[in-house]
Design a protein around this motif. Structure first.
Motif, PDB file in Angstrom:
ATOM      1  N   LEU A 164     -25.132  -2.258   4.958  1.00 18.16           N
ATOM      2  CA  LEU A 164     -23.989  -3.164   4.845  1.00 18.16           C
ATOM      3  C   LEU A 164     -24.210  -4.423   5.677  1.00 18.16           C
ATOM      4  CD1 LEU A 164     -20.947  -0.716   4.962  1.00 18.16           C
ATOM      5  CD2 LEU A 164     -22.049  -1.724   2.952  1.00 18.16           C
ATOM      6  N   GLU A 165     -24.757  -4.262   6.868  1.00 20.86           N
ATOM      7  CA  GLU A 165     -24.969  -5.421   7.742  1.00 20.86           C
ATOM      8  C   GLU A 165     -26.006  -6.380   7.156  1.00 20.86           C
ATOM      9  OE1 GLU A 165     -26.114  -6.429  12.413  1.00 20.86           O
ATOM     10  OE2 GLU A 165     -25.703  -4.365  11.800  1.00 20.86           O
ATOM     11  N   SER A 166     -26.933  -5.848   6.358  1.00 23.29           N
ATOM     12  CA  SER A 166     -27.970  -6.696   5.768  1.00 23.29           C
ATOM     13  C   SER A 166     -27.392  -7.687   4.760  1.00 23.29           C
ATOM     14  CB  SER A 166     -29.027  -5.837   5.074  1.00 23.29           C
ATOM     15  OG  SER A 166     -28.556  -5.339   3.827  1.00 23.29           O
ATOM     16  N   GLY A 167     -26.220  -7.380   4.200  1.00 20.70           N
ATOM     17  CA  GLY A 167     -25.606  -8.234   3.197  1.00 20.70           C
ATOM     18  C   GLY A 167     -26.118  -8.011   1.791  1.00 20.70           C
ATOM     19  N   ALA A 168     -27.109  -7.154   1.624  1.00 21.23           N
ATOM     20  CA  ALA A 168     -27.676  -6.891   0.304  1.00 21.23           C
ATOM     21  C   ALA A 168     -26.985  -5.729  -0.400  1.00 21.23           C
ATOM     22  CB  ALA A 168     -29.172  -6.596   0.428  1.00 21.23           C
ATOM     23  N   PHE A 169     -26.143  -5.014   0.318  1.00 22.21           N
ATOM     24  CA  PHE A 169     -25.460  -3.846  -0.211  1.00 22.21           C
ATOM     25  C   PHE A 169     -23.956  -4.006  -0.026  1.00 22.21           C
ATOM     26  CE2 PHE A 169     -29.646  -2.575   1.062  1.00 22.21           C
ATOM     27  CZ  PHE A 169     -30.047  -1.565   0.206  1.00 22.21           C
ATOM     28  N   LEU A 180     -36.036  -5.211  10.687  1.00 21.86           N
ATOM     29  CA  LEU A 180     -35.828  -3.884  10.142  1.00 21.86           C
ATOM     30  C   LEU A 180     -35.666  -4.039   8.632  1.00 21.86           C
ATOM     31  CD1 LEU A 180     -33.826  -0.963  11.598  1.00 21.86           C
ATOM     32  CD2 LEU A 180     -33.451  -1.581   9.204  1.00 21.86           C
ATOM     33  N   LEU A 181     -36.633  -3.516   7.883  1.00 19.91           N
ATOM     34  CA  LEU A 181     -36.666  -3.681   6.432  1.00 19.91           C
ATOM     35  C   LEU A 181     -36.282  -2.372   5.758  1.00 19.91           C
ATOM     36  CD1 LEU A 181     -40.039  -5.633   6.104  1.00 19.91           C
ATOM     37  CD2 LEU A 181     -37.730  -6.574   6.374  1.00 19.91           C
ATOM     38  N   LEU A 182     -35.317  -2.436   4.859  1.00 16.76           N
ATOM     39  CA  LEU A 182     -34.847  -1.260   4.133  1.00 16.76           C
ATOM     40  C   LEU A 182     -35.629  -1.146   2.831  1.00 16.76           C
ATOM     41  CD1 LEU A 182     -31.069  -1.957   4.761  1.00 16.76           C
ATOM     42  CD2 LEU A 182     -32.448  -0.179   5.875  1.00 16.76           C
ATOM     43  N   ILE A 183     -36.282  -0.001   2.647  1.00 15.41           N
ATOM     44  CA  ILE A 183     -37.254   0.166   1.577  1.00 15.41           C
ATOM     45  C   ILE A 183     -36.748   1.158   0.535  1.00 15.41           C
ATOM     46  CG2 ILE A 183     -39.648   0.708   1.042  1.00 15.41           C
ATOM     47  CD1 ILE A 183     -39.263  -1.631   3.025  1.00 15.41           C
ATOM     48  N   GLY A 184     -36.911   0.796  -0.735  1.00 14.39           N
ATOM     49  CA  GLY A 184     -36.526   1.688  -1.824  1.00 14.39           C
ATOM     50  C   GLY A 184     -37.471   1.549  -2.997  1.00 14.39           C
ATOM     51  N   SER A 234     -40.758 -11.125  13.194  1.00 17.03           N
ATOM     52  CA  SER A 234     -39.740 -11.488  12.205  1.00 17.03           C
ATOM     53  C   SER A 234     -40.332 -11.485  10.803  1.00 17.03           C
ATOM     54  CB  SER A 234     -39.171 -12.876  12.514  1.00 17.03           C
ATOM     55  OG  SER A 234     -38.441 -12.848  13.723  1.00 17.03           O
ATOM     56  N   MET A 235     -39.582 -10.898   9.877  1.00 16.53           N
ATOM     57  CA  MET A 235     -39.960 -10.922   8.467  1.00 16.53           C
ATOM     58  C   MET A 235     -38.686 -10.887   7.647  1.00 16.53           C
ATOM     59  SD  MET A 235     -42.438  -8.397   6.263  1.00 16.53           S
ATOM     60  CE  MET A 235     -42.379  -8.446   4.456  1.00 16.53           C
ATOM     61  N   ALA A 236     -38.477 -11.918   6.873  1.00 17.32           N
ATOM     62  CA  ALA A 236     -37.257 -12.014   6.078  1.00 17.32           C
ATOM     63  C   ALA A 236     -37.354 -11.132   4.842  1.00 17.32           C
ATOM     64  CB  ALA A 236     -37.005 -13.457   5.673  1.00 17.32           C
ATOM     65  N   GLY A 261     -32.780  -6.407   4.651  1.00 18.36           N
ATOM     66  CA  GLY A 261     -33.393  -6.466   5.967  1.00 18.36           C
ATOM     67  C   GLY A 261     -32.488  -7.085   7.004  1.00 18.36           C
ATOM     68  N   LEU A 262     -32.823  -6.829   8.242  1.00 20.24           N
ATOM     69  CA  LEU A 262     -32.091  -7.354   9.390  1.00 20.24           C
ATOM     70  C   LEU A 262     -33.094  -7.896  10.390  1.00 20.24           C
ATOM     71  CD1 LEU A 262     -29.743  -4.281   9.767  1.00 20.24           C
ATOM     72  CD2 LEU A 262     -28.965  -6.549   9.128  1.00 20.24           C
ATOM     73  N   GLU A 263     -32.712  -8.971  11.065  1.00 14.26           N
ATOM     74  CA  GLU A 263     -33.526  -9.523  12.140  1.00 14.26           C
ATOM     75  C   GLU A 263     -32.641  -9.630  13.379  1.00 14.26           C
ATOM     76  OE1 GLU A 263     -36.650 -12.559  10.833  1.00 14.26           O
ATOM     77  OE2 GLU A 263     -35.054 -12.873   9.365  1.00 14.26           O
ATOM     78  N   PRO A 264     -32.535  -8.545  14.155  1.00  9.76           N
ATOM     79  CA  PRO A 264     -31.641  -8.561  15.313  1.00  9.76           C
ATOM     80  C   PRO A 264     -32.069  -9.616  16.325  1.00  9.76           C
ATOM     81  CG  PRO A 264     -33.034  -6.596  15.309  1.00  9.76           C
ATOM     82  CD  PRO A 264     -33.229  -7.258  13.995  1.00  9.76           C
ATOM     83  N   THR A 265     -31.100 -10.356  16.817  1.00  2.00           N
ATOM     84  CA  THR A 265     -31.397 -11.430  17.770  1.00  2.00           C
ATOM     85  C   THR A 265     -31.430 -10.929  19.205  1.00  2.00           C
ATOM     86  OG1 THR A 265     -29.033 -11.973  17.852  1.00  2.00           O
ATOM     87  CG2 THR A 265     -30.402 -13.186  16.275  1.00  2.00           C
ATOM     88  N   GLU A 266     -30.887  -9.764  19.443  1.00  2.00           N
ATOM     89  CA  GLU A 266     -30.932  -9.193  20.782  1.00  2.00           C
ATOM     90  C   GLU A 266     -30.905  -7.675  20.668  1.00  2.00           C
ATOM     91  OE1 GLU A 266     -26.295  -9.298  22.094  1.00  2.00           O
ATOM     92  OE2 GLU A 266     -27.381 -11.195  22.180  1.00  2.00           O
ATOM     93  N   PRO A 267     -31.484  -6.967  21.634  1.00  2.00           N
ATOM     94  CA  PRO A 267     -31.526  -5.511  21.546  1.00  2.00           C
ATOM     95  C   PRO A 267     -30.125  -4.919  21.645  1.00  2.00           C
ATOM     96  CG  PRO A 267     -32.277  -6.266  23.701  1.00  2.00           C
ATOM     97  CD  PRO A 267     -32.123  -7.478  22.856  1.00  2.00           C
ATOM     98  N   GLY A 268     -29.964  -3.778  21.031  1.00  2.00           N
ATOM     99  CA  GLY A 268     -28.678  -3.095  21.069  1.00  2.00           C
ATOM    100  C   GLY A 268     -28.854  -1.654  20.657  1.00  2.00           C
ATOM    101  N   PRO A 269     -27.824  -0.838  20.831  1.00  2.00           N
ATOM    102  CA  PRO A 269     -27.955   0.592  20.538  1.00  2.00           C
ATOM    103  C   PRO A 269     -28.204   0.887  19.066  1.00  2.00           C
ATOM    104  CG  PRO A 269     -25.654  -0.004  21.005  1.00  2.00           C
ATOM    105  CD  PRO A 269     -26.505  -1.190  21.356  1.00  2.00           C
ATOM    106  N   ALA A 270     -27.890  -0.056  18.184  1.00  2.00           N
ATOM    107  CA  ALA A 270     -28.069   0.204  16.755  1.00  2.00           C
ATOM    108  C   ALA A 270     -29.516   0.009  16.308  1.00  2.00           C
ATOM    109  CB  ALA A 270     -27.165  -0.713  15.936  1.00  2.00           C
TER     110      ALA A 270
END
Length: 220
Positions: free
Chosen positions: A102-107, A38-42, A135-137, A21-30
């Motif tokens: 990759l940015e989440s650090g879990a992969f 943003l939680l990645l589900i599998g 926010s959700m970790a 998962g990611l918790e963006p601190t500011e809005p951006g194009p990504a």
């Protein structure tokens, strides 16, 4: 107050898990507008496969059953919490799932340039992402496997050397799968993915890997 426990319980009922998962601190194009998490589900292997094969999508004989099931389930879960769901098939343009992972650090980016995860190794599969307005970790699965894997057996496991430089020689793979020698990969799953030590611990059913291989090979 958002009930994050309800999100986790809803995913667990469908044999799904938050893999990163990611918790963006500011809005951006990504990231989509309003995204706080943003939680990645599998899949939660090995219980996922029997659960999915009992679904209406798997049994109705129509195309793309897993994608259709994923969209029905994750869209409903996201909507109950004021969010929305995104999927790798959305596009073009397609959401940057690889970059998010990759940015989440879990992969990690494996030597094959495919994503590897601590829980499922190279057998990891992302069914979608939940975009939430709070926010959700994500759970901590520990570091991804590739950084501490000295042997890197995935590099040499492909029977036709489809990953000579980390770039996937797709045609060589498909040509091999058309032969009798390719039946091992078709039935048990990609030999290179299986060679990952973390993949061996994933608990993914061989039938699940065969399903993915048929879908991949059928869309040449």
């Amino acid at each position: 107050m958002p009930d994050t426990n309800d999100i986790e319980a809803s995913l667990a009922r469908e044999c799904l898990a938050v893999l990163g998962g990611l918790e963006p601190t500011e809005p951006g194009p990504a990231f989509p507008a309003g995204c706080r998490s943003l939680l990645l589900i599998g899949p939660e292997n090995p219980v996922f496969w029997p659960h999915f094969t009992a679904s209406q999508e798997f049994r109705d004989g129509a195309a793309d059953p897993l994608d259709r099931w994923s969209k029905r389930i994750l869209t409903a879960i996201a909507a109950r919490h004021g969010g929305r769901a995104l999927f790798p098939s959305d596009g073009p343009p397609y959401p940057p799932f690889y970059d998010w992972a990759l940015e989440s650090g879990a992969f990690a980016a494996s030597p094959l340039n495919m994503l590897a995860h601590a829980k499922d190794g190279l057998m990891v599969s992302l069914r979608g992402a939940l975009v939430l307005p709070f926010s959700m970790a994500a759970p901590d699965w520990g570091p991804p496997p590739c950084g501490r894997c000295e042997a890197q057996p995935c590099r040499d496991a492909c029977p036709v050397g489809a990953f000579p430089t980390g770039q996937y020689a797709v045609d060589a793979c498909h040509n091999h799968l058309d032969t009798s020698a390719g039946s091992d990969c078709m039935v048990r799953g990609c030999a290179a993915r299986r060679a990952c030590p973390a993949s061996e611990r994933s608990g993914r059913e061989p039938a699940q890997s065969a399903f993915h291989m048929r879908a991949f090979h059928g869309k040449r």
